[in-house]
Design a protein around this motif. Structure first.
Motif, mmCIF file in Angstrom:
data_model
loop_
_atom_site.group_PDB
_atom_site.id
_atom_site.type_symbol
_atom_site.label_atom_id
_atom_site.label_comp_id
_atom_site.label_asym_id
_atom_site.label_seq_id
_atom_site.Cartn_x
_atom_site.Cartn_y
_atom_site.Cartn_z
ATOM 1 N N GLU A 52 55.840 -41.871 -60.882
ATOM 2 C CA GLU A 52 54.986 -42.493 -59.868
ATOM 3 C C GLU A 52 54.902 -41.645 -58.604
ATOM 4 N N HIS A 53 55.930 -40.844 -58.374
ATOM 5 C CA HIS A 53 55.848 -39.886 -57.287
ATOM 6 C C HIS A 53 55.048 -38.693 -57.789
ATOM 7 N N SER A 54 54.025 -38.308 -57.075
ATOM 8 C CA SER A 54 53.027 -37.389 -57.620
ATOM 9 C C SER A 54 53.338 -35.910 -57.443
ATOM 10 N N ILE A 55 54.561 -35.585 -57.029
ATOM 11 C CA ILE A 55 54.929 -34.177 -56.865
ATOM 12 C C ILE A 55 56.147 -33.883 -57.731
ATOM 13 N N PHE A 56 56.060 -32.800 -58.497
ATOM 14 C CA PHE A 56 57.119 -32.452 -59.442
ATOM 15 C C PHE A 56 57.597 -31.022 -59.206
ATOM 16 N N GLY A 57 58.171 -30.799 -58.058
ATOM 17 C CA GLY A 57 58.608 -29.464 -57.684
ATOM 18 C C GLY A 57 60.016 -29.162 -58.170
ATOM 19 N N TYR A 58 60.607 -28.114 -57.599
ATOM 20 C CA TYR A 58 61.960 -27.717 -57.982
ATOM 21 C C TYR A 58 62.940 -28.853 -57.678
ATOM 22 N N THR A 59 63.937 -28.974 -58.562
ATOM 23 C CA THR A 59 64.796 -30.155 -58.553
ATOM 24 C C THR A 59 66.243 -29.825 -58.221
#
Length: 391
Positions: A52-59
């Motif tokens: 649901e959070h629309s950003i999938f950057g480095y984790t």
């Protein structure tokens, strides 16, 4: 049952290796170690929430990830893991390659129990080492270690690592505490380090107990590197998360360096989320899964006893992979598997994938699917074998 393992799910068209690599749409795939079951509800909900959070950057891998790993193995296996002993990476195969790279030199030998998971062979050779195979000995409907040969191979000065599959793929053995202790005693006698792949460690059939290698005794803990992941047990292999557990600081430093050399040091945003939901909230699901797999195995045994009695089913102690002796029907398992695929429309693996000599006469069948689908696959195996043997 609370969870619906009987519900067929169409996986075609999802870029699924198991289904979308089939040569035709009417093939039932029973080959690669991938389950046709939906994940535990807690995992699906956790993934949805993260998506649901629309950003999938480095984790960042945060502390609650390590806490979940430590809690799970303490609850399930009475194994107390220290936070600093855990190194994360993208999968057990990359973890294996990193551990071999860290603990061997090119030209050395790595010992395995053959037949063995096919990636063991490639991982060893890709790191410039030589495979040394101790052939497991058939013992009734199971397999045991040839201890004399095992010790001779450990005594070889070129042998520096023993790569163990625990539980064992493809024979389905769950090694006992006594067997593991004996392996380590011999290894330590000759200065051989142990790398234990325990990816199938939660897939244990009733009446059997999984013993993590590091929990056998302190000597085993100090002489081992453990590879584990929720990927096989919770059907989340595509989320690419695994852990290396190592109590030796110097080995850990070298492994950490290898992880960075291989550039498998970053996890995707969904892997840690899935691991935490699996280890913190899905214990009931894994228990029901194991019961369903055991019932599938019982149905398979009854089928072969009635319909193909010359096929001998190996006792399944762990994993969802059945090792089947088809010697009395075929001396060429590669041709048999090709006939099963092209004529019977069922895809299984030839035993020779897991050892050119040790796998002769065997096929491996994945039973982690709804029972109706498994039974259809077994019917196709029966029809093909009967047809081909009548020629």
């Amino acid at each position: 049952m609370k969870f619906h393992f009987d519900e067929p799910i169409d996986r075609r068209g999802t870029s699924c290796v198991k289904w979308d690599e089939s040569p035709s749409a009417d093939v039932i795939p029973m080959w690669v170690a991938d389950m046709d079951f939906p994940v535990a509800p807690a995992i699906q909900e956790a993934i949805k929430k993260r998506a649901e959070h629309s950003i999938f950057g480095y984790t960042i891998v945060e502390e609650d990830y390590y806490e979940a790993v430590i809690s799970w193995f303490h609850r399930r296996h009475q194994w107390t893991i220290q936070r600093e002993e855990i190194l994360y990476t993208t999968g057990v195969i990359p973890a294996m390659s990193c551990a071999i790279k860290a603990l061997t030199m090119p030209g050395e030998k790595v010992l395995i129990l053959s037949p063995d998971y096919n990636c063991f062979f490639s991982s060893i050779r890709n790191n410039g080492c030589e495979v040394s195979e101790t052939i497991l000995v058939k013992d009734g409907d199971s397999f045991v270690v040839d201890w004399e040969d095992f010790e001779q191979r450990c005594a070889d000065e070129k042998t520096t690592v023993f790569l163990l599959c625990n539980p064992h793929n493809p024979t389905g053995r769950v090694w006992s505490k006594e067997e593991l202790e004996r392996m380590n005693t011999i290894c330590m006698k000759y200065g051989v380090k142990v790398i234990s792949d325990e990816i199938h460690g939660e897939l244990i059939m009733p009446g059997y107990l999984f013993q993590p290698f590091a929990t056998v005794n302190d000597a085993c803990r100090q002489n081992s590197v453990i590879l584990n992941s929720p990927s096989k047990s919770f059907n989340i292999a595509g989320l690419q998360t695994a852990n290396i557990i190592c109590s030796q600081p110097e080995w850990r430093r070298r492994i950490d360096r290898a992880i960075n050399i291989h550039e498998v040091c970053d996890l995707n945003p969904f892997g840690p989320v899935a691991l935490k939901a699996a280890y913190n909230e899905s214990e009931e699901w894994i228990d029901e899964l194991n019961q369903y797999l055991w019932d599938n195995y019982q149905a398979l045994c009854q089928f072969f006893e009635k319909e193909l009695p010359l096929c001998k089913v190996t006792q399944l102690e762990g994993t969802y992979l059945v090792w089947l002796d088809v010697t009395r029907y075929s001396n060429d398992v590669e041709k048999l598997c090709d006939d099963l695929l092209t004529k019977g429309k069922v895809w299984v693996n030839p035993g020779t994938m897991y050892g050119a000599e040790s796998g002769k006469g065997y096929i491996r069948i994945n039973i982690a699917c709804p029972r109706s689908r498994m039974m259809e696959g077994l019917e196709r195996i029966k029809e093909t074998i009967n047809h081909e043997t009548k020629k």
